[in-house]
Design a protein around this motif. Structure first.
Motif, PDB file in Angstrom:
ATOM      1  N   VAL A  65       1.132  -6.283   9.413  1.00 27.08           N
ATOM      2  CA  VAL A  65       0.061  -6.179   8.411  1.00 27.08           C
ATOM      3  C   VAL A  65      -1.321  -6.560   8.923  1.00 27.08           C
ATOM      4  CG1 VAL A  65       1.668  -6.631   6.537  1.00 27.08           C
ATOM      5  CG2 VAL A  65       0.476  -8.552   7.604  1.00 27.08           C
ATOM      6  N   GLN A  66      -1.424  -7.156  10.100  1.00 32.67           N
ATOM      7  CA  GLN A  66      -2.670  -7.792  10.495  1.00 32.67           C
ATOM      8  C   GLN A  66      -3.876  -6.846  10.485  1.00 32.67           C
ATOM      9  OE1 GLN A  66      -2.748 -11.006  10.592  1.00 32.67           O
ATOM     10  NE2 GLN A  66      -0.534 -10.933  10.217  1.00 32.67           N
ATOM     11  N   ALA A  67      -3.667  -5.611  10.890  1.00 36.70           N
ATOM     12  CA  ALA A  67      -4.789  -4.666  10.961  1.00 36.70           C
ATOM     13  C   ALA A  67      -5.265  -4.211   9.586  1.00 36.70           C
ATOM     14  CB  ALA A  67      -4.380  -3.453  11.793  1.00 36.70           C
ATOM     15  N   PHE A  68      -4.558  -4.576   8.524  1.00 36.35           N
ATOM     16  CA  PHE A  68      -4.886  -4.085   7.185  1.00 36.35           C
ATOM     17  C   PHE A  68      -5.421  -5.190   6.267  1.00 36.35           C
ATOM     18  CE2 PHE A  68      -1.545  -1.565   9.093  1.00 36.35           C
ATOM     19  CZ  PHE A  68      -1.948  -0.261   8.865  1.00 36.35           C
ATOM     20  N   ARG A  69      -5.671  -6.341   6.807  1.00 36.86           N
ATOM     21  CA  ARG A  69      -6.120  -7.475   5.997  1.00 36.86           C
ATOM     22  C   ARG A  69      -7.454  -7.167   5.310  1.00 36.86           C
ATOM     23  NH1 ARG A  69      -4.253 -12.481   5.860  1.00 36.86           N
ATOM     24  NH2 ARG A  69      -2.951 -12.085   7.707  1.00 36.86           N
ATOM     25  N   GLY A  70      -7.490  -7.350   3.999  1.00 31.76           N
ATOM     26  CA  GLY A  70      -8.724  -7.172   3.234  1.00 31.76           C
ATOM     27  C   GLY A  70      -9.106  -5.728   2.962  1.00 31.76           C
ATOM     28  N   LYS A  71      -8.231  -4.783   3.301  1.00 36.81           N
ATOM     29  CA  LYS A  71      -8.566  -3.362   3.148  1.00 36.81           C
ATOM     30  C   LYS A  71      -7.898  -2.760   1.910  1.00 36.81           C
ATOM     31  CE  LYS A  71      -9.458  -2.555   8.052  1.00 36.81           C
ATOM     32  NZ  LYS A  71      -9.152  -1.732   9.246  1.00 36.81           N
ATOM     33  N   ARG A  72      -8.467  -1.643   1.470  1.00 40.14           N
ATOM     34  CA  ARG A  72      -7.871  -0.871   0.380  1.00 40.14           C
ATOM     35  C   ARG A  72      -7.046   0.247   1.011  1.00 40.14           C
ATOM     36  NH1 ARG A  72     -10.089  -1.205  -4.738  1.00 40.14           N
ATOM     37  NH2 ARG A  72     -10.054   1.058  -5.061  1.00 40.14           N
ATOM     38  N   VAL A  73      -5.740   0.193   0.790  1.00 43.77           N
ATOM     39  CA  VAL A  73      -4.806   1.056   1.511  1.00 43.77           C
ATOM     40  C   VAL A  73      -4.105   1.989   0.527  1.00 43.77           C
ATOM     41  CG1 VAL A  73      -2.829   1.133   3.076  1.00 43.77           C
ATOM     42  CG2 VAL A  73      -4.434  -0.795   3.190  1.00 43.77           C
ATOM     43  N   LEU A  74      -4.022   3.256   0.905  1.00 44.87           N
ATOM     44  CA  LEU A  74      -3.237   4.232   0.153  1.00 44.87           C
ATOM     45  C   LEU A  74      -2.018   4.601   0.983  1.00 44.87           C
ATOM     46  CD1 LEU A  74      -2.692   6.334  -2.083  1.00 44.87           C
ATOM     47  CD2 LEU A  74      -4.221   7.907  -0.850  1.00 44.87           C
ATOM     48  N   VAL A  75      -0.825   4.325   0.440  1.00 41.35           N
ATOM     49  CA  VAL A  75       0.424   4.708   1.094  1.00 41.35           C
ATOM     50  C   VAL A  75       0.914   5.995   0.442  1.00 41.35           C
ATOM     51  CG1 VAL A  75       2.810   4.044   1.607  1.00 41.35           C
ATOM     52  CG2 VAL A  75       1.004   2.309   1.607  1.00 41.35           C
ATOM     53  N   VAL A  76       1.176   7.019   1.246  1.00 40.72           N
ATOM     54  CA  VAL A  76       1.640   8.314   0.742  1.00 40.72           C
ATOM     55  C   VAL A  76       3.128   8.454   1.051  1.00 40.72           C
ATOM     56  CG1 VAL A  76       1.384  10.819   0.863  1.00 40.72           C
ATOM     57  CG2 VAL A  76      -0.636   9.344   1.041  1.00 40.72           C
ATOM     58  N   GLY A  77       3.943   8.526   0.008  1.00 40.68           N
ATOM     59  CA  GLY A  77       5.394   8.656   0.193  1.00 40.68           C
ATOM     60  C   GLY A  77       6.136   7.408  -0.240  1.00 40.68           C
ATOM     61  N   ASN A 111     -13.345   4.059  -2.346  1.00 33.28           N
ATOM     62  CA  ASN A 111     -13.409   3.091  -1.238  1.00 33.28           C
ATOM     63  C   ASN A 111     -12.050   2.857  -0.575  1.00 33.28           C
ATOM     64  OD1 ASN A 111     -16.208   2.628  -1.813  1.00 33.28           O
ATOM     65  ND2 ASN A 111     -15.589   1.262  -3.487  1.00 33.28           N
ATOM     66  N   ILE A 112     -11.354   3.953  -0.304  1.00 35.92           N
ATOM     67  CA  ILE A 112     -10.089   3.863   0.424  1.00 35.92           C
ATOM     68  C   ILE A 112     -10.395   3.700   1.921  1.00 35.92           C
ATOM     69  CG2 ILE A 112      -7.948   5.048   1.031  1.00 35.92           C
ATOM     70  CD1 ILE A 112      -8.055   4.201  -1.884  1.00 35.92           C
ATOM     71  N   ASP A 113      -9.886   2.631   2.508  1.00 34.72           N
ATOM     72  CA  ASP A 113     -10.134   2.372   3.936  1.00 34.72           C
ATOM     73  C   ASP A 113      -9.092   3.035   4.840  1.00 34.72           C
ATOM     74  OD1 ASP A 113     -12.384   0.469   3.620  1.00 34.72           O
ATOM     75  OD2 ASP A 113     -10.861  -0.774   2.656  1.00 34.72           O
ATOM     76  N   VAL A 114      -7.837   3.019   4.395  1.00 34.85           N
ATOM     77  CA  VAL A 114      -6.751   3.514   5.247  1.00 34.85           C
ATOM     78  C   VAL A 114      -5.798   4.354   4.410  1.00 34.85           C
ATOM     79  CG1 VAL A 114      -4.864   2.885   6.804  1.00 34.85           C
ATOM     80  CG2 VAL A 114      -6.864   1.395   6.625  1.00 34.85           C
ATOM     81  N   VAL A 115      -5.362   5.486   4.964  1.00 39.89           N
ATOM     82  CA  VAL A 115      -4.291   6.281   4.381  1.00 39.89           C
ATOM     83  C   VAL A 115      -3.099   6.194   5.336  1.00 39.89           C
ATOM     84  CG1 VAL A 115      -3.520   8.541   3.597  1.00 39.89           C
ATOM     85  CG2 VAL A 115      -5.903   7.843   3.240  1.00 39.89           C
ATOM     86  N   LEU A 116      -2.000   5.662   4.828  1.00 43.48           N
ATOM     87  CA  LEU A 116      -0.797   5.476   5.640  1.00 43.48           C
ATOM     88  C   LEU A 116       0.264   6.446   5.143  1.00 43.48           C
ATOM     89  CD1 LEU A 116       0.878   3.895   7.726  1.00 43.48           C
ATOM     90  CD2 LEU A 116       1.314   2.170   5.975  1.00 43.48           C
ATOM     91  N   PHE A 117       0.616   7.407   5.983  1.00 39.61           N
ATOM     92  CA  PHE A 117       1.603   8.418   5.614  1.00 39.61           C
ATOM     93  C   PHE A 117       3.016   7.916   5.941  1.00 39.61           C
ATOM     94  CE2 PHE A 117      -2.209  11.014   5.914  1.00 39.61           C
ATOM     95  CZ  PHE A 117      -2.064  11.889   4.840  1.00 39.61           C
TER      96      PHE A 117
END
Length: 543
Positions: A180-192, A321-327
């Motif tokens: 999880v370290q690289a995602f700290r404090g971010k707004r993340v969208l998980v697809v699936g 304000n999505i920072d990361v999309v994780l498929f």
């Protein structure tokens, strides 16, 4: 006659294949492209080598008693559900116990597998490998492909307009996720919302500013912990339940399942699934309902499109304000080393006879091991495939002629090719599939026969967990410890919990005895039903 066998891959399926070859008097050579065994279960922090591994925090979804090799139980002090480090330790113990490593050639990549010019008469294959820049050509009588189905990330970017042309944030596939370290404090969208998507959403919710989980599927969520705290698969995967599901109308079976799923929490209230849905998937996750309830994970419908920093969903809502999309969209399998005439005919496991043999080959000397999605352990299923296949290679097990195998395959193939994103629909019953392969290999236990010779064992087999040990009771490769393993599996499941022992109820053992006595008539009737009306595909000659 088959003697020399190439095994490609030294993960769980590859190790089982090497052992099965040795048991049948064959001469296996296993080629492993990395420097160690373990395959998917050997975790590394690096993503640079392109090798697919589990993520750091993964815990097995199937319990140790249901996931072990059939003649090699996990150590009794191992927990029921295992982190990757203990699975890898178990695989190392297995390799040492059966002296498998001397048959493995590490850091050796298989470049091509092609038919020899005399294939029509010999069934032989030419295998070209590369190690330290040096290429070698080998001739083998048979080949077992054990590379599994977690190979190439499936990244359906074309299905999400704007993700490539407009979105400015980071996008990645779950294969690249480690922790999880690289995602700290971010707004993340998980697809699936498969098992991976659920796991990662929960884990990310502990450090991310916000996690959104997008799904287009009806999804039922179950816990690994079942009645009285026992592992879910030990309680649910029984021959009694399997027979009941076969006897009851499908509509009633589905209604019973949905009621059971909703007994934990109402899935419709959470936006996960409706009892009216005909297509659905089941995932294992204890924490996801609480994350949804506490708002640390927000469930969203399918993404319609992406803008520079936002995701627009099919219900018209937008998250900014999505920072990361994780498929978390799964994987495609591929066999780039196979010659095109073979590779091109394998669309999915339904293109293979019993999900193993390419039916168009004139000689059945190529087998695909582990290309299965089971509602249970793939390790146990892959081992059964390997036992059957090596029996075929050794001449003990017989296959139908290619025309019959092809006809069987064509019956199973759908008119329209499925999207890999929907491969959940390819999942098969663990008992139904493994029993079918066990019958082909001549190692499927007979409950009705055991009722006459060993009633206690018969009841344990019918009403208890359908653990891999059952397939070592009879036939080639039978194991003298199978009966004891079956009768002691509940104790082994509890052993790791005995770190603070309390007084047991004095009547518990007597209650079990009375239950067995009351169950005896039902088991007798079930045995007669199974012998008189065998399920399709259970006959060794089914094909």
């Amino acid at each position: 006659m088959v003697r020399r066998v190439a095994v490609i891959g030294a993960g769980a399926a590859g190790l089982a294949s090497v052992k099965c070859c040795l048991e049948e008097g064959l001469e296996p050579t296993c080629f492993e492209s990395s420097e160690d065994i373990g395959g998917l279960w050997r975790y590394t922090d690096s993503t640079d080598d392109g090798r697919v591994t589990v993520y750091r925090s993964v815990i097995s979804n199937t319990s140790k008693e249901m996931s072990c090799f059939s003649d090699f139980p996990f150590p009794e002090d191992f927990p029921s559900y295992l982190p990757h480090s203990l699975v890898l330790e178990y695989l190392r113990m297995y390799a040492r116990r059966f002296d498998l490593l001397r048959h493995v050639r590490f850091q050796t990549t298989v470049l091509s597998v092609r038919k020899r010019p005399d294939f029509l008469t010999s069934g032989r294959w030419e295998v070209v490998t590369e190690c330290s820049g040096v290429r070698e050509s080998h001739v083998f009588d048979a080949v077992m492909v054990c590379t599994g189905h977690y190979q190439e990330p499936y990244l359906p970017l074309a299905a999400f307009p704007g993700i490539e042309s407009h979105f400015k944030g980071q996008r990645l596939h779950s294969r690249e996720y480690r922790d999880v370290q690289a995602f700290r404090g971010k707004r993340v969208l998980v697809v699936g919302i498969g098992n991976t998507g659920g796991d990662l959403s929960v884990e990310l919710s502990h450090v991310a500013a916000k996690v959104f989980l997008s799904t287009r599927s009806n999804t039922w969520v179950m816990s690994r912990v079942s009645h009285h705290g026992f592992p879910l698969d030990m309680v649910g995967t029984t021959r009694f339940n399997f027979l009941l599901e076969w006897l009851l109308p499908s509509a009633l079976t589905r209604r019973i399942k949905f009621r059971k799923f909703n007994s934990w929490f109402n899935h419709t209230n959470y936006g996960l699934a409706s009892s009216k849905s005909s297509k659905f998937k089941v995932i294992i996750n204890e924490e996801l309902p609480f994350c949804l309830l506490s708002g640390t994970v927000v469930l969203k419908p399918n993404v319609k499109e992406f803008t520079e920093s936002a995701a627009v969903f099919e219900d018209g809502t937008t998250e900014e304000n999505i920072d990361v999309v994780l498929f978390a969209t799964g994987y495609n399998f591929s066999f780039p080393f196979l010659e095109e005439s073979v590779r091109g005919a394998i669309e999915d496991n339904r293109s293979l006879y019993n999900c193993v043999f390419p039916p168009q080959l004139e000689k059945p000397t190529l087998a695909i091991i582990g290309l299965i999605q089971l509602m249970g352990s793939i390790i146990a299923g892959s081992e059964m495939q390997a036992r059957w296949v090596t029996g075929v290679f050794a001449g003990w097990n017989k296959l139908p002629p290619p025309s019959r195998m092809m006809a069987e395959v064509l019956k199973r193939k759908p008119p329209v090719k499925r999207n890999p994103f929907e491969r959940e629909n390819l999942k098969m019953s663990f008992i139904g599939y493994v029993d079918k392969i066990a019958a082909c290999a001549g190692v499927k236990p007979s409950v009705s026969r055991l009722l006459l010779t060993d009633p206690r064992l018969a009841l344990a087999i019918f009403f208890g967990p359908c653990s891999p040990y059952q397939y070592r009771l009879v036939g080639r490769g039978s194991w003298s410890g199978a009966r004891a393993a079956i009768l002691s599996q509940w104790q082994r499941a509890l052993k790791p919990l005995r770190t603070r022992v309390l007084a047991d109820s004095a009547g518990s053992s007597w209650a079990w005895c009375w239950l067995c006595l009351l169950a005896l008539p039902a088991a007798l009737i079930a045995g007669l039903l199974l012998s008189k009306y065998p399920q399709p595909g259970w006959s060794p000659r089914a094909g």
